[in-house]
Motif scaffolding. Sequence first.
Motif, PDB file in Angstrom:
ATOM      1  N   ASP A   1     -24.734  -1.519 -26.469  1.00 36.85           N
ATOM      2  CA  ASP A   1     -23.365  -1.450 -26.967  1.00 36.85           C
ATOM      3  C   ASP A   1     -23.356  -1.484 -28.498  1.00 36.85           C
ATOM      4  O   ASP A   1     -22.475  -0.894 -29.136  1.00 36.85           O
ATOM      5  CB  ASP A   1     -22.535  -2.625 -26.442  1.00 36.85           C
ATOM      6  CG  ASP A   1     -22.395  -2.601 -24.932  1.00 36.85           C
ATOM      7  OD1 ASP A   1     -21.942  -1.569 -24.399  1.00 36.85           O
ATOM      8  OD2 ASP A   1     -22.754  -3.600 -24.281  1.00 36.85           O
ATOM      9  N   ILE A   2     -24.318  -2.205 -29.060  1.00 34.67           N
ATOM     10  CA  ILE A   2     -24.475  -2.311 -30.508  1.00 34.67           C
ATOM     11  C   ILE A   2     -25.948  -2.089 -30.826  1.00 34.67           C
ATOM     12  O   ILE A   2     -26.822  -2.670 -30.178  1.00 34.67           O
ATOM     13  CB  ILE A   2     -24.032  -3.690 -31.028  1.00 34.67           C
ATOM     14  CG1 ILE A   2     -22.544  -3.910 -30.744  1.00 34.67           C
ATOM     15  CG2 ILE A   2     -24.315  -3.831 -32.528  1.00 34.67           C
ATOM     16  CD1 ILE A   2     -22.086  -5.338 -30.984  1.00 34.67           C
ATOM     17  N   VAL A   3     -26.217  -1.242 -31.810  1.00 36.60           N
ATOM     18  CA  VAL A   3     -27.597  -0.951 -32.208  1.00 36.60           C
ATOM     19  C   VAL A   3     -27.775  -1.336 -33.671  1.00 36.60           C
ATOM     20  O   VAL A   3     -26.978  -0.937 -34.533  1.00 36.60           O
ATOM     21  CB  VAL A   3     -27.931   0.537 -32.017  1.00 36.60           C
ATOM     22  CG1 VAL A   3     -29.358   0.833 -32.487  1.00 36.60           C
ATOM     23  CG2 VAL A   3     -27.762   0.935 -30.554  1.00 36.60           C
ATOM     24  N   VAL A   4     -28.801  -2.113 -33.944  1.00 32.67           N
ATOM     25  CA  VAL A   4     -29.131  -2.498 -35.313  1.00 32.67           C
ATOM     26  C   VAL A   4     -30.471  -1.872 -35.672  1.00 32.67           C
ATOM     27  O   VAL A   4     -31.459  -2.074 -34.958  1.00 32.67           O
ATOM     28  CB  VAL A   4     -29.222  -4.031 -35.483  1.00 32.67           C
ATOM     29  CG1 VAL A   4     -29.533  -4.383 -36.940  1.00 32.67           C
ATOM     30  CG2 VAL A   4     -27.925  -4.698 -35.030  1.00 32.67           C
TER      31      VAL A   4
ATOM     32  N   SER B   1     -16.896  -7.609 -32.997  1.00 40.94           N
ATOM     33  CA  SER B   1     -15.512  -8.065 -33.139  1.00 40.94           C
ATOM     34  C   SER B   1     -14.526  -6.911 -33.160  1.00 40.94           C
ATOM     35  O   SER B   1     -13.314  -7.125 -33.199  1.00 40.94           O
ATOM     36  CB  SER B   1     -15.370  -8.876 -34.437  1.00 40.94           C
ATOM     37  OG  SER B   1     -15.642  -8.050 -35.567  1.00 40.94           O
ATOM     38  N   ASP B   2     -15.054  -5.676 -33.172  1.00 41.06           N
ATOM     39  CA  ASP B   2     -14.241  -4.461 -33.218  1.00 41.06           C
ATOM     40  C   ASP B   2     -13.465  -4.333 -34.524  1.00 41.06           C
ATOM     41  O   ASP B   2     -12.403  -3.718 -34.576  1.00 41.06           O
ATOM     42  CB  ASP B   2     -13.276  -4.396 -32.020  1.00 41.06           C
ATOM     43  CG  ASP B   2     -12.760  -2.977 -31.787  1.00 41.06           C
ATOM     44  OD1 ASP B   2     -13.496  -2.017 -32.093  1.00 41.06           O
ATOM     45  OD2 ASP B   2     -11.611  -2.823 -31.322  1.00 41.06           O
ATOM     46  N   VAL B   3     -14.036  -4.911 -35.585  1.00 39.79           N
ATOM     47  CA  VAL B   3     -13.452  -4.740 -36.916  1.00 39.79           C
ATOM     48  C   VAL B   3     -14.072  -3.528 -37.600  1.00 39.79           C
ATOM     49  O   VAL B   3     -13.393  -2.774 -38.299  1.00 39.79           O
ATOM     50  CB  VAL B   3     -13.665  -5.999 -37.765  1.00 39.79           C
ATOM     51  CG1 VAL B   3     -13.183  -5.782 -39.206  1.00 39.79           C
ATOM     52  CG2 VAL B   3     -12.920  -7.185 -37.148  1.00 39.79           C
ATOM     53  N   TYR B   4     -15.397  -3.335 -37.401  1.00 35.61           N
ATOM     54  CA  TYR B   4     -16.105  -2.207 -37.999  1.00 35.61           C
ATOM     55  C   TYR B   4     -16.893  -1.445 -36.937  1.00 35.61           C
ATOM     56  O   TYR B   4     -17.308  -2.014 -35.923  1.00 35.61           O
ATOM     57  CB  TYR B   4     -17.067  -2.687 -39.089  1.00 35.61           C
ATOM     58  CG  TYR B   4     -16.383  -3.307 -40.278  1.00 35.61           C
ATOM     59  CD1 TYR B   4     -15.695  -2.519 -41.201  1.00 35.61           C
ATOM     60  CD2 TYR B   4     -16.397  -4.695 -40.469  1.00 35.61           C
ATOM     61  CE1 TYR B   4     -15.049  -3.090 -42.284  1.00 35.61           C
ATOM     62  CE2 TYR B   4     -15.762  -5.267 -41.555  1.00 35.61           C
ATOM     63  CZ  TYR B   4     -15.088  -4.461 -42.461  1.00 35.61           C
ATOM     64  OH  TYR B   4     -14.452  -5.025 -43.528  1.00 35.61           O
ATOM     65  N   ASP B   5     -17.106  -0.160 -37.214  1.00 36.94           N
ATOM     66  CA  ASP B   5     -17.943   0.675 -36.361  1.00 36.94           C
ATOM     67  C   ASP B   5     -19.365   0.763 -36.907  1.00 36.94           C
ATOM     68  O   ASP B   5     -20.318   0.935 -36.154  1.00 36.94           O
ATOM     69  CB  ASP B   5     -17.372   2.091 -36.275  1.00 36.94           C
ATOM     70  CG  ASP B   5     -15.928   2.110 -35.821  1.00 36.94           C
ATOM     71  OD1 ASP B   5     -15.660   1.610 -34.710  1.00 36.94           O
ATOM     72  OD2 ASP B   5     -15.063   2.612 -36.574  1.00 36.94           O
ATOM     73  N   VAL B   6     -19.485   0.666 -38.223  1.00 37.36           N
ATOM     74  CA  VAL B   6     -20.771   0.731 -38.931  1.00 37.36           C
ATOM     75  C   VAL B   6     -20.815  -0.415 -39.923  1.00 37.36           C
ATOM     76  O   VAL B   6     -19.825  -0.678 -40.615  1.00 37.36           O
ATOM     77  CB  VAL B   6     -20.930   2.067 -39.691  1.00 37.36           C
ATOM     78  CG1 VAL B   6     -22.274   2.109 -40.424  1.00 37.36           C
ATOM     79  CG2 VAL B   6     -20.782   3.256 -38.764  1.00 37.36           C
ATOM     80  N   VAL B   7     -21.952  -1.096 -40.010  1.00 34.31           N
ATOM     81  CA  VAL B   7     -22.126  -2.161 -41.003  1.00 34.31           C
ATOM     82  C   VAL B   7     -23.423  -1.897 -41.757  1.00 34.31           C
ATOM     83  O   VAL B   7     -24.466  -1.641 -41.157  1.00 34.31           O
ATOM     84  CB  VAL B   7     -22.170  -3.559 -40.355  1.00 34.31           C
ATOM     85  CG1 VAL B   7     -22.480  -4.631 -41.403  1.00 34.31           C
ATOM     86  CG2 VAL B   7     -20.835  -3.863 -39.675  1.00 34.31           C
TER      87      VAL B   7
ATOM     88  N   SER C   1     -20.367   3.937 -29.701  1.00 35.30           N
ATOM     89  CA  SER C   1     -19.522   5.127 -29.851  1.00 35.30           C
ATOM     90  C   SER C   1     -19.912   5.948 -31.075  1.00 35.30           C
ATOM     91  O   SER C   1     -19.791   7.175 -31.065  1.00 35.30           O
ATOM     92  CB  SER C   1     -18.046   4.729 -29.922  1.00 35.30           C
ATOM     93  OG  SER C   1     -17.784   3.943 -31.075  1.00 35.30           O
ATOM     94  N   VAL C   2     -20.374   5.294 -32.135  1.00 38.53           N
ATOM     95  CA  VAL C   2     -20.814   6.025 -33.331  1.00 38.53           C
ATOM     96  C   VAL C   2     -21.997   6.922 -32.981  1.00 38.53           C
ATOM     97  O   VAL C   2     -22.033   8.109 -33.330  1.00 38.53           O
ATOM     98  CB  VAL C   2     -21.203   5.052 -34.460  1.00 38.53           C
ATOM     99  CG1 VAL C   2     -21.894   5.793 -35.604  1.00 38.53           C
ATOM    100  CG2 VAL C   2     -19.966   4.331 -34.983  1.00 38.53           C
TER     101      VAL C   2
ATOM    102  N   GLN D   1     -21.489  11.424 -42.520  1.00 33.42           N
ATOM    103  CA  GLN D   1     -20.879  11.814 -41.248  1.00 33.42           C
ATOM    104  C   GLN D   1     -19.908  10.751 -40.753  1.00 33.42           C
ATOM    105  O   GLN D   1     -18.829  11.065 -40.243  1.00 33.42           O
ATOM    106  CB  GLN D   1     -21.965  12.051 -40.197  1.00 33.42           C
ATOM    107  CG  GLN D   1     -22.760  13.336 -40.390  1.00 33.42           C
ATOM    108  CD  GLN D   1     -23.962  13.411 -39.463  1.00 33.42           C
ATOM    109  OE1 GLN D   1     -24.552  12.386 -39.104  1.00 33.42           O
ATOM    110  NE2 GLN D   1     -24.338  14.619 -39.068  1.00 33.42           N
ATOM    111  N   ALA D   2     -20.295   9.489 -40.889  1.00 36.88           N
ATOM    112  CA  ALA D   2     -19.411   8.405 -40.464  1.00 36.88           C
ATOM    113  C   ALA D   2     -18.085   8.450 -41.224  1.00 36.88           C
ATOM    114  O   ALA D   2     -17.011   8.232 -40.651  1.00 36.88           O
ATOM    115  CB  ALA D   2     -20.094   7.055 -40.660  1.00 36.88           C
ATOM    116  N   LEU D   3     -18.157   8.764 -42.512  1.00 35.61           N
ATOM    117  CA  LEU D   3     -16.934   8.914 -43.304  1.00 35.61           C
ATOM    118  C   LEU D   3     -16.120  10.101 -42.805  1.00 35.61           C
ATOM    119  O   LEU D   3     -14.897  10.012 -42.665  1.00 35.61           O
ATOM    120  CB  LEU D   3     -17.281   9.106 -44.778  1.00 35.61           C
ATOM    121  CG  LEU D   3     -17.871   7.896 -45.507  1.00 35.61           C
ATOM    122  CD1 LEU D   3     -18.403   8.305 -46.881  1.00 35.61           C
ATOM    123  CD2 LEU D   3     -16.823   6.795 -45.664  1.00 35.61           C
TER     124      LEU D   3
END
Length: 264
Positions: free
Chosen positions: A83-86, A108-114, A165-166, A188-190
């Motif tokens: 669900d989350i990949v680092v 937390s569903d605040v960001y898609d990319v960190v 999802s990203v 691309q994320a932008l």
Amino acid sequence: MLHGKKIVVVMPAYHAEKTLEACYAAIPHDIVDSVLLVDDASDDATVAVAQRLGITTHRHPANRGYGGNQKTCYALALAEGADIVVMLHPDYQYEPRLITAMAAMVASDVYDVVIGSRILGNTAIAGGMPRYKYFFNRVLTALENVLAGSKLSEFHSGYRAFSRSVLETLPLAANSDDFVFDNQMLVQALAFDQRIGEISCPTKYFADASEINFRRSVVYGFGVLWTALVYRLWKWKLLRSELFSRDAALRLQPTDASTKASAA
């Protein structure tokens, strides 16, 4: 898990035998569900060390480049049900203990990319970043922010966390197999209106840490500027580019992993 979301750490590896064990030990295993390492046809003991540590390891039969390695990493993570990949480099330049904070910002569903930024907190020079690299980091980031209309502290950190999802949405198969892959992915994320957050991350430069030479750095720099220019022309509808295409054929598929790497 965090908030019921499966967290997978991917490690794109090349000649990481000397740093992998210490880096792996610092990962917060209490919240990380799985660690995947993809070795890019190293001729050292990276695979042997990874297997001894119990890391799920895959190996490219031939060197595919840093970007090509990441494509395999993300396809494997999707196949793993992440669900989350680092993405964490196994050279131990970045602080693995920040995985918890970075993953939480996505969970937390605040960001898609960190992004783990070496610039926030002003620790890059203190951590040993060569001054010429710091200078060009700042110059390239400033130019990219202008062309992309963004306000990121840096575009060049290799420490990132992504929501599933990203990785399923961006046309990552269209990206370079070289170092500019990182930069293309952020642009691309932008373009796809992903929410990007940053966290201050101390960095360490030392003899065994990986580092591209000056010539490769110059090639990377021109690739970065070209990517930002293509984005601006695409944004103005003056140019079409596969980098920003919504064609499903250009997205990574979990099944891609089996054709690119084998279990080591």
